[in-house]
Design a protein around this motif. Structure first.
Motif, mmCIF file in Angstrom:
data_model
loop_
_atom_site.group_PDB
_atom_site.id
_atom_site.type_symbol
_atom_site.label_atom_id
_atom_site.label_comp_id
_atom_site.label_asym_id
_atom_site.label_seq_id
_atom_site.Cartn_x
_atom_site.Cartn_y
_atom_site.Cartn_z
ATOM 1 N N UNK A 65 16.876 -11.362 6.073
ATOM 2 C CA UNK A 65 15.533 -11.261 6.663
ATOM 3 C C UNK A 65 14.935 -9.867 6.498
ATOM 4 N N UNK A 66 13.672 -9.842 6.107
ATOM 5 C CA UNK A 66 12.954 -8.579 5.930
ATOM 6 C C UNK A 66 11.533 -8.724 6.447
ATOM 7 N N UNK A 67 10.873 -7.585 6.600
ATOM 8 C CA UNK A 67 9.450 -7.551 6.889
ATOM 9 C C UNK A 67 8.791 -6.663 5.838
ATOM 10 N N UNK A 68 7.686 -7.150 5.316
ATOM 11 C CA UNK A 68 6.944 -6.423 4.285
ATOM 12 C C UNK A 68 5.556 -6.104 4.816
ATOM 13 N N UNK A 69 5.141 -4.866 4.683
ATOM 14 C CA UNK A 69 3.753 -4.471 4.937
ATOM 15 C C UNK A 69 3.112 -4.408 3.573
ATOM 16 N N UNK A 70 2.048 -5.193 3.372
ATOM 17 C CA UNK A 70 1.445 -5.227 2.053
ATOM 18 C C UNK A 70 0.065 -5.831 2.052
ATOM 19 N N UNK A 71 -0.436 -6.058 0.840
ATOM 20 C CA UNK A 71 -1.768 -6.640 0.678
ATOM 21 C C UNK A 71 -1.760 -7.625 -0.474
ATOM 22 N N UNK A 72 -2.780 -8.436 -0.503
ATOM 23 C CA UNK A 72 -2.921 -9.419 -1.575
ATOM 24 C C UNK A 72 -3.223 -8.709 -2.890
ATOM 25 N N UNK A 73 -2.588 -9.157 -3.932
ATOM 26 C CA UNK A 73 -2.833 -8.612 -5.262
ATOM 27 C C UNK A 73 -4.207 -9.035 -5.767
ATOM 28 N N UNK A 74 -4.817 -8.185 -6.560
ATOM 29 C CA UNK A 74 -6.093 -8.519 -7.209
ATOM 30 C C UNK A 74 -5.898 -9.554 -8.307
ATOM 31 N N UNK A 75 -4.665 -9.780 -8.720
ATOM 32 C CA UNK A 75 -4.353 -10.657 -9.858
ATOM 33 C C UNK A 75 -3.598 -11.903 -9.436
ATOM 34 N N UNK A 76 -4.206 -12.730 -8.647
ATOM 35 C CA UNK A 76 -3.578 -14.002 -8.296
ATOM 36 C C UNK A 76 -2.982 -14.025 -6.916
ATOM 37 N N UNK A 77 -2.273 -15.110 -6.648
ATOM 38 C CA UNK A 77 -1.673 -15.318 -5.337
ATOM 39 C C UNK A 77 -0.310 -14.656 -5.258
ATOM 40 N N UNK A 78 -0.324 -13.381 -4.971
ATOM 41 C CA UNK A 78 0.900 -12.620 -4.765
ATOM 42 C C UNK A 78 0.571 -11.471 -3.827
ATOM 43 N N UNK A 79 1.625 -10.862 -3.301
ATOM 44 C CA UNK A 79 1.403 -9.701 -2.450
ATOM 45 C C UNK A 79 2.044 -8.473 -3.072
ATOM 46 N N UNK A 80 1.445 -7.329 -2.798
ATOM 47 C CA UNK A 80 1.978 -6.048 -3.225
ATOM 48 C C UNK A 80 2.588 -5.404 -1.994
ATOM 49 N N UNK A 81 3.872 -5.102 -2.068
ATOM 50 C CA UNK A 81 4.592 -4.515 -0.936
ATOM 51 C C UNK A 81 4.443 -3.002 -0.954
ATOM 52 N N UNK A 82 4.069 -2.444 0.210
ATOM 53 C CA UNK A 82 3.987 -0.994 0.349
ATOM 54 C C UNK A 82 5.130 -0.450 1.201
ATOM 55 N N UNK A 83 5.623 -1.271 2.121
ATOM 56 C CA UNK A 83 6.776 -0.924 2.945
ATOM 57 C C UNK A 83 7.640 -2.173 3.096
ATOM 58 N N UNK A 84 8.949 -1.981 3.032
ATOM 59 C CA UNK A 84 9.884 -3.090 3.223
ATOM 60 C C UNK A 84 10.962 -2.597 4.191
ATOM 61 N N UNK A 85 11.232 -3.411 5.225
ATOM 62 C CA UNK A 85 12.236 -3.046 6.215
ATOM 63 C C UNK A 85 13.120 -4.248 6.513
ATOM 64 N N UNK A 86 14.384 -3.968 6.776
ATOM 65 C CA UNK A 86 15.341 -5.006 7.134
ATOM 66 C C UNK A 86 15.085 -5.464 8.562
ATOM 67 N N UNK A 87 15.242 -6.762 8.818
ATOM 68 C CA UNK A 87 15.129 -7.299 10.171
ATOM 69 C C UNK A 87 16.498 -7.510 10.812
ATOM 70 N N UNK A 88 17.536 -7.278 10.072
ATOM 71 C CA UNK A 88 18.879 -7.510 10.604
ATOM 72 C C UNK A 88 19.761 -6.313 10.387
ATOM 73 N N UNK A 89 20.957 -6.429 10.883
ATOM 74 C CA UNK A 89 21.926 -5.341 10.727
ATOM 75 C C UNK A 89 22.552 -5.385 9.363
#
Length: 89
Positions: free
Chosen positions: A65-89
């Motif tokens: 499990x992770x959490x991503x802070x990001x935004x929608x890509x200008x090129x289709x249905x995808x996201x660009x991740x700017x920060x990624x953090x683990x949700x578990x140990x």
């Protein structure tokens, strides 16, 4: 599908993680990753460019499990991740 200017936090697990090396531009030679972020509602392609990748590569483990802070890509249905953090140990 969501608005092109949408920024948000996305939670789920990564699948189909594929690491790559940037081939041109100012980040040429640096590592990045492509993956699918999956949750109970579906999945979406995710791009993790070098700046974010260098800070989060230890979290890029399939089915963790992770959490991503990001935004929608200008090129289709995808996201660009700017920060990624683990949700578990």
């Amino acid at each position: 599908e969501f608005d092109q200017n949408f920024w948000g936090n996305f939670c789920g697990v990564l699948t189909e993680i594929r690491e790559s090396t940037v081939k041109n531009g100012k980040t040429k030679g640096q590592q990045m990753a492509f993956a699918r972020l999956t949750d109970l509602t579906g999945s979406i392609d995710t791009l993790i460019f070098p700046a974010a990748y260098s800070k989060c590569k230890e979290f890029l483990i399939e089915r963790k499990p992770i959490i991503i802070r990001g935004k929608k890509s200008d090129r289709g249905d995808s996201i660009i991740a700017f920060d990624v953090h683990s949700l578990g140990a």
